[in-house]
Design a protein around this motif. Structure first.
Motif, mmCIF file in Angstrom:
data_model
loop_
_atom_site.group_PDB
_atom_site.id
_atom_site.type_symbol
_atom_site.label_atom_id
_atom_site.label_comp_id
_atom_site.label_asym_id
_atom_site.label_seq_id
_atom_site.Cartn_x
_atom_site.Cartn_y
_atom_site.Cartn_z
ATOM 1 N N ILE A 112 84.997 33.570 157.968
ATOM 2 C CA ILE A 112 86.435 33.791 157.730
ATOM 3 C C ILE A 112 87.269 33.524 158.976
ATOM 4 N N ASP A 113 86.929 34.216 160.067
ATOM 5 C CA ASP A 113 87.817 34.168 161.239
ATOM 6 C C ASP A 113 87.863 32.800 161.912
ATOM 7 N N THR A 114 86.728 32.126 162.011
ATOM 8 C CA THR A 114 86.766 30.778 162.603
ATOM 9 C C THR A 114 87.574 29.826 161.720
ATOM 10 N N ASN A 115 87.472 30.003 160.397
ATOM 11 C CA ASN A 115 88.266 29.166 159.487
ATOM 12 C C ASN A 115 89.748 29.504 159.557
ATOM 13 N N GLN A 116 90.058 30.793 159.770
ATOM 14 C CA GLN A 116 91.469 31.187 159.930
ATOM 15 C C GLN A 116 92.074 30.481 161.137
ATOM 16 N N LEU A 117 91.302 30.449 162.234
ATOM 17 C CA LEU A 117 91.789 29.772 163.447
ATOM 18 C C LEU A 117 91.917 28.271 163.215
ATOM 19 N N MET A 118 90.960 27.710 162.485
ATOM 20 C CA MET A 118 91.018 26.275 162.196
ATOM 21 C C MET A 118 92.295 25.951 161.428
ATOM 22 N N TRP A 119 92.614 26.752 160.388
ATOM 23 C CA TRP A 119 93.812 26.494 159.586
ATOM 24 C C TRP A 119 95.086 26.783 160.361
ATOM 25 N N PHE A 120 95.013 27.748 161.282
ATOM 26 C CA PHE A 120 96.189 27.999 162.127
ATOM 27 C C PHE A 120 96.483 26.768 162.983
ATOM 28 N N PHE A 121 95.448 26.174 163.556
ATOM 29 C CA PHE A 121 95.643 24.973 164.371
ATOM 30 C C PHE A 121 96.174 23.819 163.533
ATOM 31 N N PHE A 122 95.744 23.773 162.269
ATOM 32 C CA PHE A 122 96.258 22.729 161.369
ATOM 33 C C PHE A 122 97.745 22.931 161.085
ATOM 34 N N LEU A 123 98.145 24.192 160.912
ATOM 35 C CA LEU A 123 99.545 24.478 160.566
ATOM 36 C C LEU A 123 100.437 24.646 161.801
ATOM 37 N N SER A 124 99.824 24.803 162.980
ATOM 38 C CA SER A 124 100.621 25.117 164.178
ATOM 39 C C SER A 124 101.693 24.077 164.526
ATOM 40 N N PRO A 125 101.479 22.758 164.299
ATOM 41 C CA PRO A 125 102.581 21.833 164.595
ATOM 42 C C PRO A 125 103.871 22.172 163.851
ATOM 43 N N ASN A 126 103.743 22.871 162.711
ATOM 44 C CA ASN A 126 104.944 23.274 161.967
ATOM 45 C C ASN A 126 105.810 24.252 162.751
#
Length: 1561
Positions: free
Chosen positions: A435-449
């Motif tokens: 869960i947590d590593t995937n949460q960070l992965m998706w945060f990095f994906f959305l962070s440019p927003n």
């Protein structure tokens, strides 16, 4: 504004390179040839012609003869420096050349004759630029740098000729105000820069002008043909368009994508590379950190340092894409504005060198030019957007791999106390990974927003204000105010999802229990009780799902309704605020597009905020985990100087040791002073809980040390350090744990990998057949291996065959015996073994193999004191201290009392060994259970094999056709499953769903069409006023009121329909999921027992878990998105076709391209999605395995091998994720480009239609607005189609399960015809009975005839497979009675209703089954009995005292599977359960197998007394238990061999029964 074309004599216009005007300025060379503009333009053609003539032969004649010898991915081998810069400059060059062509054409439109020299050189330049990059690419990938000489000459010539042209412009006073001057300057600069790039290639590679050229090796990744992910290595164009994926995607249509097809990761993307990046950043930040070592801020800084740069790049791409996104509305505004303007076209004032020169403003006044610029802007915008997505996701995947590796490295160093004291659990650690590593992965994906959204909002609001003034701010405020509401809804949605998950887990737990105990439920007719329990939990889950659906529908509704509300508010306010409001089509449709753009970031806001919050929580968890204590964190340094005499004699010495599990707790072990002799057998004995296991772990360095020293004798270890090691280094406390060699350690709780039996035993060591066989024999594993379907190649563990505790224990010990270590630690290896098996292990395994043959140091923790005489050294423990140490004789002399106690216990254990009967041993029972489990699997495999054979026979001689059929099936959409899903919606919801969607999109089109009419009429009146054509005041004033009313009604209707459609789709999903789960549960619970025996439990559970979850939560959302995007595409294409019918012709090729793209993508996407999911499971399993077996891994020093395995699994999962990402980008880029083509065609067609056929400018705006939307919806249509295809697989699988046949529960006799107390006597007549498990299988009972009188006690015996259990199941109609009948009290049981039959009989099964709940529920789930009856049954079963001692008594908790009771106690509860149901007929199927002999004798007496007047049929595993029976039946291969009283059968000395009794003595 471009000129209106008069119907003049166009045919009189002459075509000439320099033009054919009346004045001859074009051909005048009086002032010098270079002062003639036409000649200079002709001169500019020369370089382009040169390049085309030089390169074409090289490109097309025998190209590639050399490159084919390069055994690498030569088409991706980038050799030359400045590669990306060259591609970027070439793209800019092409854009400028397109502008030059357009400028030339526009300028030429004002002259009487055509001047080809204005645009023909640019056209030739465009062709040359494309040729140059193709030529360069081929030379580069084939490594022929000398051929670049042609390009060097070309760039030089082009630069010189363009510079001459620019100089002549300056000479004639042409300046920056003229566009052609700026273009010439830009081209001169670009050619100059490309020349510089070419010169740099010569300087770096030295292929000419140097004596020796510089050879360059290809990247290592490209030398490895296993690397198939080529994104980092391809050229810039292929990077942007994912062209390299073409072959991969199309190949997927021919053969399924597997792990082999995706290959390996490039080195830069591997987990180890990214871990090193993370580790370096971590170390750097650690040095700077002022606060705690594991502060969360520090972790964020580490992530920023390691992975921040690509995210900055992604953010830049995203901001550029968002800014280019505004080109759409602005270009629509420009095109519609110019088409609305009725003024005559401008005429350029500047004419020099015989031709007209135009300014950039005049150039952009041409609608066609704006259309082309819009097309190019869209291409660039979509490319930047997809590049941003890709870079962010790739960074997220790299980050995930690095963090997973860091977590794993931390696990390998974790202090054992963290696990044993419950501070960290396997579940918590797995959640960190899953869960947590995937949460960070998706945060990095959305962070440019986070950076792009504010920019997009600010620019959007500014442009709206520019167009509409203050009213735009009101519309924007409507959107802004609804953003918090959207966030509130998103929060509620998240809570509903969490509650749904909780109830879903509870339902799955109950379903799992139901399926595991299905045999008992059927035999006791309790299906309805458990069915009701699951349904109650499902009802609660559906309540949460209703909330989930409600918030989802609100979210969908707001997404669709907010833009409508904002547009309505804005336009109404705008027309009311300003009397002379400018509501032209240009303003209206530009504003409409801007509102659509503005809504996107505000809806993304809630997702980004939620993702940010989750990422903060995840980093907090990671911070806490990384700060957990590690082993070996000992800061005291004590050095032990050992004399050489002691160092050679002992393997391990512990002096003055104080050990604890927690740093702040009291010592678990105190005053530990022991010596373990080298090469001898040491036994550690003591009472339960005295610290024996802790002592082993303390010696291995797993416990925390207060003080003392553990010394390992390295000199005698096979894995010694070099002789030159200093004494201090060897004996230092700081390195003591690290310096010891590997120890073969078998933990008390056996730990196995999810691998084959052989892999579990060899454990990474080379396979030695002789040694392997010896170990198998010593551990008595061969009989167990023989039962397994693939022998020792059978996978065991969670994903394979579930073994019993004893079997697991023996494999664990076998692993220790197989290891080539000098030291072996065995922690109570006999605990789960029979005495005779333990004795065999002791004699053959420990004494013979380890001691006599190999002279290894063995430390054995045991309670089996009869083995003490074999010990060379004994350590006796008591309360965490050493009680005695020495040989048995030493202890006899020093502590006679202790020795006498041991002697007494040894005698008692020897008697137990003598009593143990091999035929009835626990091991025999385990093997029998395993054999029965294998029977159902073999039957399933046999069925599958028959089906495969049949398919092979059908396909014989027609393999090609069969393969193509399979591939066609893969490419097909599962329309049948879709039809099934929609049909379950019912006759009310389905029409509502379809009609509401159709009406909604019709109204949406009507809103925009009305806006087009409104604005067209408004601009018409305005133009008429400006021309002075109005005759009265009324004609000169445009009344907005009637338009506003209709517009408002349509908007309100649209908003209402948005609400209806969003609710309809979610409620459809709810109804379907409710019906499907209900049908599935009913069907499965009524299925025959044969179904459960031949279908793996995991397969059935998956239907209730993952498949039900997909239908519950995913299909409705996908269906809504798919229907919305499809209908929006259809309505957009319909509007464009209505506005410009000629568009339909251009649509055909685009539709063909679209069809093939989606067809190929769907198949590849499905395969990659499955690969991504399937590669994650082994990774999570590896983490859980490692945590559970941490002490064993560390003892054996296998950390590096397990770490390497982790890196491989991580890379495999990451490569699947990267390919899936690249495939999605491949699709989106193509869909976006098709969308851009639609925009270009629609723009050109509508401009032409407006200019020549008088199409209203409002309709042009309408068509262009819809064309702009199309690219987004085309993409989502394909993505959702691919998702829907995967998700409908769940419906298909459940639908297949619904086709199984159920048991016939109806009887030929109605319940009223059956006596209420039947059977009251218990007389049984079996007449000519033949039984089989399935119509396809052979009979297991053949022509059986038995008569059992009321109250008789009957014993049935026989070898395994003789049909004993089938005999007992026949009474309950659990098997197919295809011949004969069974009469109980005169009634044929085949005619009775099934539930009634089973509820009137009692059975006690061999395998004890308890359910979670209370003891009362387990004894009487029907709630029919009083407490006194329950207590009586417990007393009969010898459990009354146990239950009274429990908190709650009868209401005491029973955990899942009854794990809080021993196996024997669970069997006794099952006996009590049978006594509660006081039936006249009781069947006992080997019911006392798990009970000790003393308790069994008591129970036999109880049965004889409590059931004295009832019929009891006992299936016996110990023959002596049925010696007192009234009747004995001996069975063999399904027939009755002997049938009489025990006394008569015993008289037959050569009889089977007599031989059984003789063997049982």
């Amino acid at each position: 504004m471009m000129p209106r074309h008069n119907a003049g004599p166009i045919i009189t216009m002459s075509l000439s390179f320099c033009g054919n005007d009346n004045d001859t300025a074009a051909y005048n060379v009086d002032s010098g040839v270079l002062n003639n503009g036409c000649f200079v333009d002709a001169l500019n053609v020369v370089p382009h012609v040169f390049l085309l003539f030089i390169t074409f032969p090289i490109l097309f004649i025998g190209w590639g003869s050399q490159s084919s010898k390069v055994h690498i991915h030569h088409s991706t081998w980038l050799h030359f420096p400045g590669h990306n810069l060259r591609w970027i400059l070439t793209f800019i060059l092409l854009f400028v050349l397109v502008c030059e062509i357009a400028e030339g054409i526009v300028s030429d439109g004002f002259t009487e004759t055509r001047h080809l020299h204005l645009y023909m050189p640019a056209g030739m330049g465009f062709m040359a630029a494309i040729t140059s990059i193709i030529y360069y690419h081929n030379i580069e990938t084939s490594n022929f740098p000398k051929l670049l000489l042609a390009l060097l000459v070309y760039w030089t010539l082009a630069f010189v000729t363009k510079t001459i042209k620019f100089a002549k412009f300056c000479e004639h006073g042409i300046g920056l105000s003229q566009l052609r001057f700026c273009i010439a300057a830009l081209l001169a600069i670009l050619y100059g820069m490309l020349l510089a790039v070419e010169v740099n290639v010569i300087r770096m590679r030295r292929y000419i002008f140097y004596k020796h050229s510089r050879e360059v090796k290809p990247p290592e990744d490209l030398q490895d043909l296993g690397v198939r992910f080529l994104q980092p290595f391809v050229n810039l164009l292929s990077k942007c368009t994912y062209w390299w994926m073409n072959r991969f995607i199309t190949t997927a249509h021919k053969r399924p994508i597997d792990i082999k097809a995706i290959g390996k990761l490039p080195f830069a993307m591997r987990a180890i590379t990214n871990y090193v990046l993370l580790k370096d950043a971590y170390e750097a930040q650690k040095k700077k950190a002022l606060v705690g070592l594991q502060d969360t801020k520090m972790i964020w800084r580490v992530l920023r340092q390691a992975f921040g740069r690509p995210i900055i790049l992604s953010s830049i791409f995203r901001i550029l894409a968002d800014l280019l996104g505004f080109a759409g509305p602005l270009c629509i505004s420009g095109i519609v504005h110019h088409l609305s303007d009725e003024h005559q076209a401008f005429h350029p004032q500047v004419k020099m060198l015989g031709v007209y020169f135009i300014s950039s403003q005049e150039f952009l006044s041409n609608a066609y030019v704006i259309a082309v610029l819009l097309f190019l802007a869209l291409l660039l915008q979509r490319t930047f957007l997809q590049a941003s997505y890709y870079v962010a996701i790739e960074t997220g995947i790299n980050l995930r791999g690095a963090i997973e590796t860091k977590i794993y490295n931390k696990i390998l160093r974790l202090s054992t106390s963290n696990m044993s004291m419950g501070e960290l659990t396997v579940g918590q650690i797995c959640n960190l990974v899953a869960i947590d590593t995937n949460q960070l992965m998706w945060f990095f994906f959305l962070s440019p927003n986070l950076w792009a959204m504010p920019v997009q909002i600010i620019v959007g609001v500014f442009l709206l204000y520019y167009l509409l003034g203050i009213s735009a701010l009101i519309g924007a405020t409507v959107i802004m105010l609804l953003a918090p509401v959207q966030y509130f809804v998103a929060t509620k949605f998240s809570h509903a999802q969490k509650s749904t998950l909780d109830y879903s887990n509870e339902r799955l737990r109950k379903t799992n229990e139901l399926l595991r105990g299905i045999k008992l439920l059927k035999l006791y007719a309790w299906e309805k009780i458990f069915h009701k329990s699951v349904e109650e939990t499902r009802h609660k889950e559906l309540t949460c799902l209703t909330s989930f659906a409600l918030y989802t529908s609100i979210s969908i509704f707001m997404n669709a309704a907010i833009p409508i509300a904002a547009v309505l508010t804005t336009f109404v306010v705008h027309t009311q605020l300003y009397e002379d409001a400018d509501l032209s089509p240009a303003v209206a449709f530009a504003s409409l597009s801007l509102f659509h753009i503005l809504v996107t970031p505000l809806f993304l806001l809630s997702s980004v905020v939620r993702s940010t919050v989750k990422a903060l929580v995840s980093v907090q968890k990671l911070s806490e985990f990384f700060s957990s204590e590690e082993i070996g964190e000992d800061h005291s340094r004590v050095v032990l100087q050992m004399n050489t005499e002691n160092s050679g004699k002992y393997q391990t010495i512990v002096t003055n040791g104080f050990f604890t599990w927690t740093s702040d707790g009291a010592p678990t072990l105190s005053n530990i002073d022991i010596k373990i002799p080298y090469g001898q057998l040491t036994m550690i004995v003591g009472q339960v809980g005295c610290g024996k296991s802790s002592l082993l772990l303390a010696i291995l360095g797993e416990m925390q040390k207060y003080s003392g020293l553990v010394y390992w004798n390295r000199a005698s270890d096979a894995e010694t350090t070099e002789e030159g090691s200093s004494a201090e280094e060897d004996t230092s406390i700081d390195v003591e744990v690290r310096k010891r060699g590997s120890v073969a350690y078998a933990a008390q709780k056996p730990w196995l990998l999810n691998r084959t039996v052989e892999e579990n035993i060899t454990f990474g060591n080379p396979f030695n057949k002789q040694r392997y066989r010896a170990v198998i024999d010593a551990c008595s594993l061969q009989p167990d291996i023989d039962i397994l379907p693939q022998g020792d190649q059978t996978q065991i563990g969670e994903r394979g065959i579930i073994l019993s505790g004893g079997q697991r224990q023996r494999i664990s010990v076998a692993r220790s015996l197989y290891q080539q270590t000098n030291v072996v630690f065995l922690d109570d290896p006999f605990s789960a073994l029979d005495i005779h098996l333990g004795d065999h292990l002791m004699q053959d395994g420990i004494l013979k193999m380890l001691q006599e043959e190999e002279k290894r140091t063995v430390v054995l923790v045991t309670h089996k004191l009869q083995y003490l005489p074999h010990a060379d050294w004994i350590i006796a423990m008591k309360d965490g201290t050493i009680q005695r140490e020495g040989t048995l004789k030493d202890i006899q002399n020093s502590d006679p009392d202790l020795f006498e106690l041991w002697k007494t216990l040894m005698n008692r254990q020897d008697q137990e060994l003598e009593k143990e009967i091999v035929a009835g041993s626990k091991t025999a029972l385990e093997r029998k259970n395993l054999r029965r489990a294998m029977y159902s699997r073999e039957a399933l495999l046999k069925t599958l094999q028959e089906a495969e054979d049949e398919a092979e026979d059908m396909a014989e001689g027609d393999d090609g056709d069969n393969l193509s059929l399979v591939l066609r099936e893969r490419a097909k959409m599962p329309w049948g499953a879709c039809g099934k899903y929609l049909s379950l919606a019912g006759c009310l919801l389905l029409p509502l769903l379809i009609l509401s969607q159709l009406f909604k999109h019709t109204v949406m089109v009507a809103i925009d069409y009305w806006l087009a009419k409104w604005t067209s009429d408004a601009i018409y009146v305005k133009n008429e006023v400006e021309k002075g054509n109005c005759s009265s005041t009324q004609d000169c004033y445009f009344n907005h009121s009637s338009y506003i009313i209709v517009f408002s009604i349509l908007c309100c209707l649209g908003i209402v329909l948005c609400l209806i459609t969003s609710i309809a789709v979610e409620w459809t999903g709810l109804k379907v999921t409710k019906e499907l789960h209900k049908s599935l549960l009913n069907k499965v619970i009524l299925a025959p027992m044969r179904f459960f025996e031949t279908t793996p439990l995991g397969n059935i559970l998956n239907r209730f878990s993952s498949d039900t979850n997909i239908i519950d939560q995913h299909i409705p959302a996908t269906l809504e998105c798919l229907s919305r995007s499809t209908l929006l595409c259809v309505s957009a294409l319909a509007v464009i076709s209505y506005v410009t019918p000629v568009f339909v012709i251009a649509l055909v090729p685009l539709a063909v391209v679209y069809y093939f793209i989606q067809k190929y993508f769907r198949v590849a996407s499905r395969d990659l999605q499955q690969l991504d999911d399937s590669t994650q499971l082994p990774l999570l399993s590896h983490f859980s395995e490692t945590v559970e077996g941490l002490t064993t891994i560390r003892a054996l020093r296998e950390e590096n091998r397990f770490r390497q395995k982790l890196l491989e699994l991580t890379d495999t999962n990451n490569i699947a994720s990267l390919f899936l990402t690249a495939a999605n980008r491949w699709l989106e880029v193509r869909m976006e480009y098709i969308g851009a083509c639609v925009v270009l065609i629609a723009a050109v067609a509508s401009i032409t239609n407006s200019l020549y056929y008088g199409l209203a400018s409002g309709l042009v705006g309408l068509g262009l607005t819809y064309a702009l939307m199309i690219s987004n919806y085309l993409n989502w249509m394909v993505r959702n189609l691919a998702d829907m295809e995967v998700q409908l697989g769940a419906v298909q699988r459940i639908n297949n399960l619904l086709k199984i046949e159920t048991e016939n529960y109806d009887g030929l006799i109605s319940p009223s015809q059956i006596p209420p107390n039947w059977p009251d006597e218990g007389e049984i007549k079996i007449q000519n009975l033949s039984v089989r498990y399935d119509s396809t299988l052979k009979p297991v009972l053949k022509n059986v005839n038995v008569h059992i009188s009321p109250g008789q006690k009957v014993g049935i015996c026989g070898r395994t497979g003789s049909g004993k259990s089938s005999f007992s199941l026949a009474f309950f109609r659990m098997v197919d009675m295809f011949e004969g009948r069974i009469l109980i009290d005169g009634i044929d049981i085949s005619k009775l209703p099934l539930s009634m039959l089973r509820s009137r009989l009692s059975i006690i099964l061999q395998d004890p089954v308890l359910f979670s709940g209370s003891i009362r529920f387990n004894l009487d789930p029907e709630k029919k009995c009083t407490d006194s009856i329950l207590w009586e049954s417990l007393e009969i079963a010898q459990l009354k005292h146990l239950v009274k001692a429990l908190p709650g008594g009868l209401d005491a908790t029973v955990t899942e599977g009854g794990e809080n009771f021993s196996l024997g106690q669970r069997q006794l509860f099952c006996l009590a359960r049978a006594f509660v149901r006081k039936s006249s007929v009781l069947i006992m199927d080997e019911a006392t197998a798990s009970i000790d002999m003393e308790t069994e004798n008591i129970l036999q007496k109880v049965v004889m007394t409590a059931f004295a007047d009832r019929t009891v049929v006992t299936i016996a595993h110990r023959v002596h238990t049925i010696l007192n029976a009234d009747l004995v039946i001996v069975m063999k291969r399904g027939i009755i061999l002997e049938y009489d009283t025990p006394s008569i059968l015993l008289e037959q000395r050569d009889g089977t029964f007599a031989s059984f009794v003789q063997a049982d003595k």
